[in-house]
Design an enzyme around this catalytic site. Structure first.
Site, short mmCIF file in Angstrom:
data_model
loop_
_atom_site.label_atom_id
_atom_site.label_comp_id
_atom_site.label_asym_id
_atom_site.label_seq_id
_atom_site.Cartn_x
_atom_site.Cartn_y
_atom_site.Cartn_z
N SER A 154 73.96 47.92 70.71
CA SER A 154 75.20 48.41 70.65
C SER A 154 76.08 47.98 71.92
O SER A 154 76.70 49.03 72.38
CB SER A 154 75.36 49.56 70.30
OG SER A 154 74.52 50.07 68.82
N ARG B 45 65.70 54.39 69.36
CA ARG B 45 64.90 54.66 68.16
C ARG B 45 64.39 53.75 67.70
O ARG B 45 64.72 52.51 67.76
CB ARG B 45 65.91 55.23 66.87
CG ARG B 45 66.55 56.79 67.02
CD ARG B 45 67.26 57.05 65.82
NE ARG B 45 68.08 56.05 65.26
CZ ARG B 45 68.52 55.83 63.97
NH1 ARG B 45 68.25 56.81 62.99
NH2 ARG B 45 69.23 55.12 63.74
N ASP C 235 76.00 47.87 66.08
CA ASP C 235 75.95 49.28 65.33
C ASP C 235 77.08 49.20 64.50
O ASP C 235 76.91 49.78 63.31
CB ASP C 235 75.92 50.47 66.09
CG ASP C 235 76.96 50.46 67.19
OD1 ASP C 235 77.67 49.45 67.49
OD2 ASP C 235 77.32 51.52 67.86
#
Length: 900
Positions: free
Chosen positions: A586, A522, A640
């Protein structure tokens, strides 16, 4: 003339459909806890939960009490794939002194007969399981016990009503054990109707309805547990013994009962009771014919008005006479012969009229039976949510078997009343005795299966003491990761993030965020406002990362990322602006500063080459330079988990722990600088990314790993690594379930022992299916549909087992996760030096958010293992996007403060 006289006995299809609707309403009433006491149709749970599956085998005894004779049976069941069995039986009379005597005499008589039977079959020295067919209304609380509600069928044995008849039989057998040398284990108490269904179910697995239409009448069927208020639990199905003979005892059929029905009832042993049975069972139809003929004769319509003694004698016309008079070819000659024997001397017209009376009476019986059966079939179809249903009705009883036309009339009426059901009527072979043996065989199989299933799943049931050990081990590993001397060998790496503060509300500006952590990537534009109109606005776009890029070269991966960024900047019209950027990455990184992150190792299916040991921020900067279209200020590389903590910290300043429970599993928390030996400085706090997924890689939790965990680990991309994560994260739970299902199928406990091609495919059982299967709102029918999507053709029993397997795997994951979090909480409590720690944990991840029970079990475990910590769990809204922007904003704020 007869038609006019008996018009009330002729029922149209509209009337029959109305009877169906009335019976459906009574069924619902009987199933409800609050309405059952006043229901006439008692809908008694039988505790028979499973139909035969063909794997039953062994020798089983059965005794059958309920008709004019008592029968003992030996049933040999063969698991040869052909559903074959062998029945040996012996009948014994049931004299009046037994059927009208006291309870002790009745059960002693049964034990004597069984002893005689076992002696003649050379069975005295064997211990055999026994099924007891007891064809009277009983309230059961277990398969092997039942309290007699009322005697029917001319039985009036004293001292038995309201007592457990299975216990009475056990006592009688125990008394005979020493003297007669028999050893029998009463495993099941079965109604004859249930026995009929099970007998036919052994020959046809579609059979889920049993019907008796003989001396008495009754029906049973497999009902969804969620609809049976009288029994705890809502998983699976259970056979319900409707005891429909009492339908109408509350007046519900009064408009259909004739003067003859009322007269017959008044002269019966139980006036006002079993009214439906008195309208349809063979015990009463002959008497009904007699009463009609008597009145017609008195009115001069038959036999020249001459009433014989036979017509005045109750019970003189029996069902066998009615059947004989209705035979196709010899019916009229039979009628003449029977009537002459009764001293009635009929004319040919009399014979035709009497035959017509018999036809109308037996036709009404078949039609009423069909109407009630239609209600059961409709309920079954609606339970299954099918537009059209194929099913089999197992059927037994003298009226159905011996009457020349009854069966055909019943079949036709059922097909007219429920055209949406394709019904096969299967006549029971071996009767209710064989059925009792089949029920016992199924109970025997289920008990053996239960033991094997429990043995397979036992290692997943972690007691509290074991979880405390896990918590203590995790606590020790946290300390090793923080110490300079032990950090290199520590499995829990305790990586410093260089995030040294949480939001204070003054952050503002426009920030870009990148989020890489799974199969999607994203890019976000985040606008943060401070002051009274404090808010966070986000715009984002999702891009897929193809497998060939995930597992290609590092350069290809980062070029793909930069291409996605370029598309987003173009889309938002901000290509020229040099915005501060936070990069949510992450994967385990060792950071030297907030904008430097060296990849320790890939997880979650990524395998891009030339990345491990490299600074991911440098790799991103180089890819931006290669593209040469735009420039960005990369301020922070963020995990994350840290983003999750920061997002919740923006709403609640007390949030100092972040937890991810999704595809992966991880925790971060704010640690005192003085405890972080691998970073210079003692002032303030820094967020530590524990990377706890690798906990156990040194073997410290090997004692709780199962053979299924080892299978999953060995088949993974990184064998021997991330062992804790492989027991707790969404990426692996479905695969653990698949391995268990394969093992259970090999043991013959699932899918009839057949391992389908789809079950052999690694990764087929995604964790989202666990969430769907374990949903409380999901009936087993829907569980079966989920399994069908996976190419797994399951029975109801299979679905129950699959749901149980999913439950133990996800519960263990939540409890292990809770044990790890309890260790972090106790560390925080010790750091603060308080009696009770009040803290907020920010949580993200699909497992926590979407699984129906994971979050509750996790919270309960934390409360159990860290009782002196008052923990608030706060769901993070987009920790990896919004969180990355907030970290970037906090870093900018702290940088500006430092410059000033």
């Amino acid at each position: 003339q007869v038609d006019r006289y008996l018009y009330q006995l002729r029922l149209s299809d509209d009337v029959l459909l109305d009877v169906t609707a009335r019976f459906q309403a009574e069924m619902v009433k009987g199933l409800g806890r609050d309405t059952n006491p006043t229901a006439t149709v008692k809908m008694l749970p039988s505790f028979v939960r499973s139909l035969p599956d063909g794997s039953e085998m062994g020798d089983f005894l059965a005794v059958d009490l309920g008709g004019s004779q008592f029968r003992a049976h030996l049933v040999k069941v063969f698991a040869d794939g052909k559903q074959s069995s062998q029945l040996e039986s012996k009948s014994y009379p049931t004299p009046k002194e037994v059927t009208q005597g006291n309870g002790a005499e009745l059960f002693d008589y049964i034990a004597d007969c069984l002893s005689d039977f076992m002696e003649t079959r050379n069975l005295k020295h064997k211990k055999l399981p026994l099924g007891f067919t007891f064809s009277f209304p009983c309230k059961q609380t277990k398969l092997e016990e039942g309290v007699l509600l009322a005697w029917t069928k001319h039985f009036r044995v004293r001292g038995v009503q309201d007592t457990d008849v299975a216990s009475a039989l056990r006592r009688a057998l125990q008394k005979h054990k020493a003297s007669l040398d028999i050893d029998v284990d009463v495993l099941a108490l079965v109604n004859d109707t249930v026995g009929t269904m099970m007998t036919c179910g052994y020959d046809d697995q579609r059979c889920e309805v049993g019907l008796i239409i003989g001396t008495g009448t009754n029906a049973c069927y497999m009902e969804e547990m969620r609809h049976i208020d009288l029994v705890e639990g809502d998983e699976g199905r259970m056979c319900i013994n409707t005891e429909w003979g009492a339908f109408g005892d509350d007046g519900a059929l009064d408009d259909l009962r004739t003067e003859f029905d009322r007269e017959l009832d008044l002269g019966s042993l139980n006036p006002g009771k079993q009214l439906f049975e008195k309208m349809i069972s063979s015990l009463y139809l002959g008497e009904l014919v007699r009463l009609i003929l008597l009145k017609m004769t008195k009115e001069g319509l038959l036999f020249n008005g001459k009433v014989s003694t036979a017509l005045l004698t109750k019970g003189k016309i029996e069902m066998q006479h009615v059947s004989a008079m209705e035979k196709y070819k010899e019916g009229l000659s039979n009628t003449k012969e029977i009537l002459t024997d009764l001293n009635l001397f009929p004319s040919e017209e009399d014979c035709v009229a009497v035959q017509h009376v018999c036809t109308i009476v037996s036709f009404r019986s078949a039609n009423l039976c069909a109407a009630a059966l239609a209600a059961i079939l409709t309920r079954l179809r609606e339970n299954k949510k099918l537009l059209r249903m194929r099913t089999t009705v197992g059927i037994d009883g003298g009226l159905y078997k011996t009457h020349p036309k009854y069966a055909k009339r019943l079949h036709r009426a059922v097909r007219r009343l429920v055209p949406t059901c394709d019904v096969r009527f299967l006549q029971s072979q071996g009767g209710s005795g064989r059925g009792a043996a089949v029920v016992t065989a199924v109970a025997h199989r289920l008990a053996a299966q239960r033991r094997r299933l429990d043995a397979a799943l036992a290692p997943f049931l972690l007691p509290t003491d074991t979880l405390r050990d896990v918590k203590d081990s995790m606590r020790a590993e946290l300390e090793y990761g923080l110490k300079r001397d032990t950090q290199a060998k520590a499995t829990v790496k305790m990586l410093p993030t260089y995030v040294c503060g949480t939001p204070d509300g003054t952050e503002k500006g426009k920030f870009l965020a990148l989020d890489l952590g799974g199969t999607n990537f994203r890019v976000l534009l985040v606008k943060i406002k401070s002051g009274k109109r404090r808010s966070v606005q986000m715009y984002n776009k999702i891009f897929a990362i193809p497998l060939e890029i995930m597992q290609g070269t590092g350069e290809e991966l980062f070029d793909h990322i930069v291409q996605c960024i370029a598309e987003f900047l173009e889309y938002m019209g901000i290509k020229g602006a040099r915005l501060p950027l936070g990069f949510t990455f992450s994967f385990p990184c060792r950071q030297a500063s907030i904008d430097k992150g060296t990849l320790v190792g890939w997880t979650k299916g990524f395998k891009a080459t030339d990345c491990e040991g490299e600074d991911v921020v440098d790799m991103l900067r180089e890819a931006i330079r290669r593209r040469n279209e735009f420039d960005l200020d990369i301020v922070a590389v963020v995990n994350d988990t840290v983003g999750t903590m920061m997002t919740c910290g923006y709403e609640d300043p007390n949030c100092e722990i972040g937890l991810i429970a999704g595809t992966g599993s991880n925790v971060c928390y704010m640690e005192d600088m003085k405890n972080i030996e691998i970073v210079e400085g003692n002032e303030g706090k820094m967020c530590i990314n524990t990377e706890w997924g690798a906990f156990g890689d040194n073997g410290c939790i090997d004692h709780i790993r199962t053979k299924y965990d080892r299978e999953v680990d060995e088949g993974s991309l990184n064998p021997g690594k991330q062992r804790y994560e492989k027991m707790t994260s969404g990426m692996y739970l479905g695969e653990i379930v698949r391995q268990i299902l394969i093992d259970l199928t090999k043991q013959g406990l699932l899918f009839r022992g057949h391992i389908s091609e789809s079950l052999k495919k690694r990764g087929i059982f995604e964790t989202k299916y666990l969430s769907q299967i374990e949903s409380d709102r999901l009936a087993l029918l829907q569980v079966r549909r989920v399994l069908q999507q996976l190419g797994l053709d399951s029975t109801c029993d299979d679905s129950i087992i699959v749901k149980e397997v999913c439950g133990v795997v996800s519960t263990r994951a939540a409890r292990l996760c809770g044990a790890g979090l309890a260790a972090v909480l106790e560390k925080k409590k010790e750091n603060q030096g308080v009696e009770c720690l009040r803290i907020t944990v920010g949580v993200d991840g699909t497992l926590y958010k979407l699984h129906p029970h994971f979050s509750r079990v996790l919270r309960e475990t934390v409360k159990e293992l860290a009782p002196q910590c008052d923990v608030t769990f706060m769901l993070s809204e987009d920790g990896s996007g919004k969180g990355a922007a907030l970290i970037t904003a906090v870093a900018k704020r702290l940088h500006n403060v430092g410059q000033k």
